[in-house]
Design a protein around this motif. Structure first.
Motif, PDB file in Angstrom:
ATOM      1  N   ALA A  85     -16.581  49.136  22.223  1.00  0.00           N
ATOM      2  CA  ALA A  85     -16.625  50.562  22.561  1.00  0.00           C
ATOM      3  C   ALA A  85     -17.046  50.726  24.017  1.00  0.00           C
ATOM      4  O   ALA A  85     -17.914  50.008  24.517  1.00  0.00           O
ATOM      5  N   ARG A  86     -16.430  51.667  24.691  1.00  0.00           N
ATOM      6  CA  ARG A  86     -16.657  51.869  26.115  1.00  0.00           C
ATOM      7  C   ARG A  86     -18.150  52.013  26.442  1.00  0.00           C
ATOM      8  O   ARG A  86     -18.645  51.437  27.402  1.00  0.00           O
ATOM      9  N   ALA A  87     -18.877  52.758  25.638  1.00  0.00           N
ATOM     10  CA  ALA A  87     -20.299  53.000  25.906  1.00  0.00           C
ATOM     11  C   ALA A  87     -21.157  51.738  25.764  1.00  0.00           C
ATOM     12  O   ALA A  87     -22.289  51.710  26.226  1.00  0.00           O
ATOM     13  N   SER A  88     -20.602  50.687  25.142  1.00  0.00           N
ATOM     14  CA  SER A  88     -21.371  49.454  24.921  1.00  0.00           C
ATOM     15  C   SER A  88     -20.952  48.320  25.842  1.00  0.00           C
ATOM     16  O   SER A  88     -21.477  47.207  25.726  1.00  0.00           O
ATOM     17  N   ARG A  89     -20.027  48.579  26.743  1.00  0.00           N
ATOM     18  CA  ARG A  89     -19.582  47.530  27.661  1.00  0.00           C
ATOM     19  C   ARG A  89     -20.634  47.275  28.736  1.00  0.00           C
ATOM     20  O   ARG A  89     -21.428  48.152  29.061  1.00  0.00           O
ATOM     21  N   GLY A  90     -20.629  46.054  29.258  1.00  0.00           N
ATOM     22  CA  GLY A  90     -21.585  45.689  30.293  1.00  0.00           C
ATOM     23  C   GLY A  90     -22.977  45.412  29.753  1.00  0.00           C
ATOM     24  O   GLY A  90     -23.937  45.328  30.509  1.00  0.00           O
ATOM     25  N   GLN A  91     -23.100  45.264  28.434  1.00  0.00           N
ATOM     26  CA  GLN A  91     -24.392  45.034  27.784  1.00  0.00           C
ATOM     27  C   GLN A  91     -24.390  43.722  26.992  1.00  0.00           C
ATOM     28  O   GLN A  91     -25.207  43.530  26.102  1.00  0.00           O
ATOM     29  N   ASN A  92     -23.445  42.847  27.297  1.00  0.00           N
ATOM     30  CA  ASN A  92     -23.299  41.544  26.636  1.00  0.00           C
ATOM     31  C   ASN A  92     -22.925  41.636  25.162  1.00  0.00           C
ATOM     32  O   ASN A  92     -23.050  40.663  24.430  1.00  0.00           O
ATOM     33  N   VAL A  93     -22.434  42.781  24.724  1.00  0.00           N
ATOM     34  CA  VAL A  93     -21.991  42.949  23.339  1.00  0.00           C
ATOM     35  C   VAL A  93     -20.761  42.086  23.088  1.00  0.00           C
ATOM     36  O   VAL A  93     -20.691  41.333  22.113  1.00  0.00           O
ATOM     37  N   GLY A  94     -19.774  42.193  23.965  1.00  0.00           N
ATOM     38  CA  GLY A  94     -18.554  41.414  23.824  1.00  0.00           C
ATOM     39  C   GLY A  94     -18.822  39.926  23.889  1.00  0.00           C
ATOM     40  O   GLY A  94     -18.266  39.143  23.120  1.00  0.00           O
ATOM     41  N   LYS A  95     -19.695  39.528  24.802  1.00  0.00           N
ATOM     42  CA  LYS A  95     -20.026  38.112  24.945  1.00  0.00           C
ATOM     43  C   LYS A  95     -20.694  37.583  23.673  1.00  0.00           C
ATOM     44  O   LYS A  95     -20.367  36.497  23.199  1.00  0.00           O
ATOM     45  N   ALA A  96     -21.611  38.356  23.099  1.00  0.00           N
ATOM     46  CA  ALA A  96     -22.267  37.945  21.853  1.00  0.00           C
ATOM     47  C   ALA A  96     -21.250  37.813  20.730  1.00  0.00           C
ATOM     48  O   ALA A  96     -21.301  36.868  19.932  1.00  0.00           O
ATOM     49  N   LEU A  97     -20.304  38.747  20.672  1.00  0.00           N
ATOM     50  CA  LEU A  97     -19.261  38.707  19.647  1.00  0.00           C
ATOM     51  C   LEU A  97     -18.390  37.468  19.813  1.00  0.00           C
ATOM     52  O   LEU A  97     -18.150  36.729  18.849  1.00  0.00           O
ATOM     53  N   VAL A  98     -17.924  37.216  21.030  1.00  0.00           N
ATOM     54  CA  VAL A  98     -17.061  36.051  21.279  1.00  0.00           C
ATOM     55  C   VAL A  98     -17.824  34.760  21.004  1.00  0.00           C
ATOM     56  O   VAL A  98     -17.273  33.825  20.413  1.00  0.00           O
ATOM     57  N   GLN A  99     -19.086  34.688  21.385  1.00  0.00           N
ATOM     58  CA  GLN A  99     -19.876  33.478  21.106  1.00  0.00           C
ATOM     59  C   GLN A  99     -19.977  33.233  19.609  1.00  0.00           C
ATOM     60  O   GLN A  99     -19.859  32.088  19.154  1.00  0.00           O
ATOM     61  N   GLN A 100     -20.181  34.271  18.828  1.00  0.00           N
ATOM     62  CA  GLN A 100     -20.255  34.121  17.373  1.00  0.00           C
ATOM     63  C   GLN A 100     -18.907  33.678  16.808  1.00  0.00           C
ATOM     64  O   GLN A 100     -18.848  32.804  15.937  1.00  0.00           O
ATOM     65  N   LEU A 101     -17.822  34.256  17.302  1.00  0.00           N
ATOM     66  CA  LEU A 101     -16.489  33.845  16.852  1.00  0.00           C
ATOM     67  C   LEU A 101     -16.221  32.383  17.193  1.00  0.00           C
ATOM     68  O   LEU A 101     -15.685  31.630  16.375  1.00  0.00           O
ATOM     69  N   LEU A 102     -16.624  31.957  18.394  1.00  0.00           N
ATOM     70  CA  LEU A 102     -16.421  30.555  18.792  1.00  0.00           C
ATOM     71  C   LEU A 102     -17.272  29.615  17.954  1.00  0.00           C
ATOM     72  O   LEU A 102     -16.828  28.521  17.600  1.00  0.00           O
ATOM     73  N   GLU A 103     -18.481  30.038  17.633  1.00  0.00           N
ATOM     74  CA  GLU A 103     -19.345  29.207  16.780  1.00  0.00           C
ATOM     75  C   GLU A 103     -18.701  29.010  15.406  1.00  0.00           C
ATOM     76  O   GLU A 103     -18.669  27.888  14.881  1.00  0.00           O
ATOM     77  N   LEU A 104     -18.162  30.071  14.845  1.00  0.00           N
ATOM     78  CA  LEU A 104     -17.481  29.959  13.554  1.00  0.00           C
ATOM     79  C   LEU A 104     -16.205  29.125  13.681  1.00  0.00           C
ATOM     80  O   LEU A 104     -15.875  28.345  12.791  1.00  0.00           O
ATOM     81  N   ALA A 105     -15.511  29.285  14.795  1.00  0.00           N
ATOM     82  CA  ALA A 105     -14.266  28.534  15.022  1.00  0.00           C
ATOM     83  C   ALA A 105     -14.513  27.035  15.108  1.00  0.00           C
ATOM     84  O   ALA A 105     -13.681  26.233  14.675  1.00  0.00           O
ATOM     85  N   SER A 106     -15.656  26.647  15.647  1.00  0.00           N
ATOM     86  CA  SER A 106     -15.918  25.221  15.877  1.00  0.00           C
ATOM     87  C   SER A 106     -15.942  24.407  14.589  1.00  0.00           C
ATOM     88  O   SER A 106     -15.715  23.206  14.620  1.00  0.00           O
ATOM     89  N   GLY A 107     -16.157  25.054  13.460  1.00  0.00           N
ATOM     90  CA  GLY A 107     -16.127  24.353  12.187  1.00  0.00           C
ATOM     91  C   GLY A 107     -14.724  24.127  11.637  1.00  0.00           C
ATOM     92  O   GLY A 107     -14.547  23.416  10.651  1.00  0.00           O
ATOM     93  N   HIS A 108     -13.724  24.735  12.287  1.00  0.00           N
ATOM     94  CA  HIS A 108     -12.364  24.681  11.748  1.00  0.00           C
ATOM     95  C   HIS A 108     -11.282  24.314  12.759  1.00  0.00           C
ATOM     96  O   HIS A 108     -10.216  23.861  12.371  1.00  0.00           O
ATOM     97  N   PHE A 109     -11.534  24.597  14.027  1.00  0.00           N
ATOM     98  CA  PHE A 109     -10.492  24.441  15.041  1.00  0.00           C
ATOM     99  C   PHE A 109     -10.974  23.577  16.206  1.00  0.00           C
ATOM    100  O   PHE A 109     -12.165  23.552  16.500  1.00  0.00           O
ATOM    101  N   ARG A 110     -10.021  22.914  16.872  1.00  0.00           N
ATOM    102  CA  ARG A 110     -10.350  22.111  18.063  1.00  0.00           C
ATOM    103  C   ARG A 110     -10.274  22.938  19.339  1.00  0.00           C
ATOM    104  O   ARG A 110     -10.959  22.648  20.309  1.00  0.00           O
ATOM    105  N   VAL A 111      -9.418  23.958  19.330  1.00  0.00           N
ATOM    106  CA  VAL A 111      -9.261  24.850  20.478  1.00  0.00           C
ATOM    107  C   VAL A 111      -9.121  26.283  19.972  1.00  0.00           C
ATOM    108  O   VAL A 111      -8.734  26.504  18.816  1.00  0.00           O
ATOM    109  N   VAL A 112      -9.432  27.220  20.851  1.00  0.00           N
ATOM    110  CA  VAL A 112      -9.203  28.628  20.556  1.00  0.00           C
ATOM    111  C   VAL A 112      -8.402  29.203  21.713  1.00  0.00           C
ATOM    112  O   VAL A 112      -8.717  28.963  22.877  1.00  0.00           O
ATOM    113  N   ARG A 113      -7.354  29.935  21.360  1.00  0.00           N
ATOM    114  CA  ARG A 113      -6.474  30.544  22.359  1.00  0.00           C
ATOM    115  C   ARG A 113      -6.501  32.065  22.179  1.00  0.00           C
ATOM    116  O   ARG A 113      -6.923  32.576  21.143  1.00  0.00           O
TER     117      ARG A 113
END
Length: 149
Positions: free
Chosen positions: A86-114
């Protein structure tokens, strides 16, 4: 209390439709596609290694992002999909936290993420998250989840 809570989403909620309306107002249609694909059953992020995560602040959905198998790559490749903050939440590391969590979950199943992004802001964001640009008809960025010896 202003704590972020990131958790799996297993169904469409009215809050997803609110985020979609904001995204459409910005010219982004990918949450509209997410909702249509969910309703039709084409993609519910429910296959092995897949998930749809929401970021909540004070019970309000402020970001969304999915992880799926990448249909355009080898079987051990995951794909980030439909990441929106959401626009009001940008620049507050919200997106980065979300992507980090997605990558952490991905690491148990995938070798790369595109992923594929078509905005300079999106490209810069994914570079900050550790992705590198690639030349591919179906992806703009990639991140390896395994260390190459």
């Amino acid at each position: 209390m202003n704590e972020l809570v990131i958790c799996k989403i297993s169904g469409l909620t009215p809050q997803i439709c609110e985020l979609e309306a904001e995204a459409v107002a910005e010219g982004f249609r990918f949450l509209t596609r997410l909702i249509a694909e969910w309703k039709s059953g084409v993609n519910r992020f429910d296959q092995q290694g897949e998930c749809l995560l929401g970021v909540f602040r004070n019970g309000r959905l402020i970001a969304l992002g999915g992880l799926s198998s990448d249909p355009f790559a080898e079987p051990d490749a995951g794909r980030l999909r439909r990441v929106y903050v959401a626009r009001a939440s940008r620049g507050q590391n919200v997106g980065k936290a979300l992507v980090q969590q997605l990558l952490e979950l991905a690491s148990g199943h995938f070798r790369v993420v595109r992923l594929s992004t078509d905005t300079p802001e999106g490209a810069a964001f994914y570079l900050r998250c550790g992705f590198r640009p690639i030349q591919d008809d179906f992806a703009t960025h990639m991140k390896s989840l395994v260390d190459v010896p």
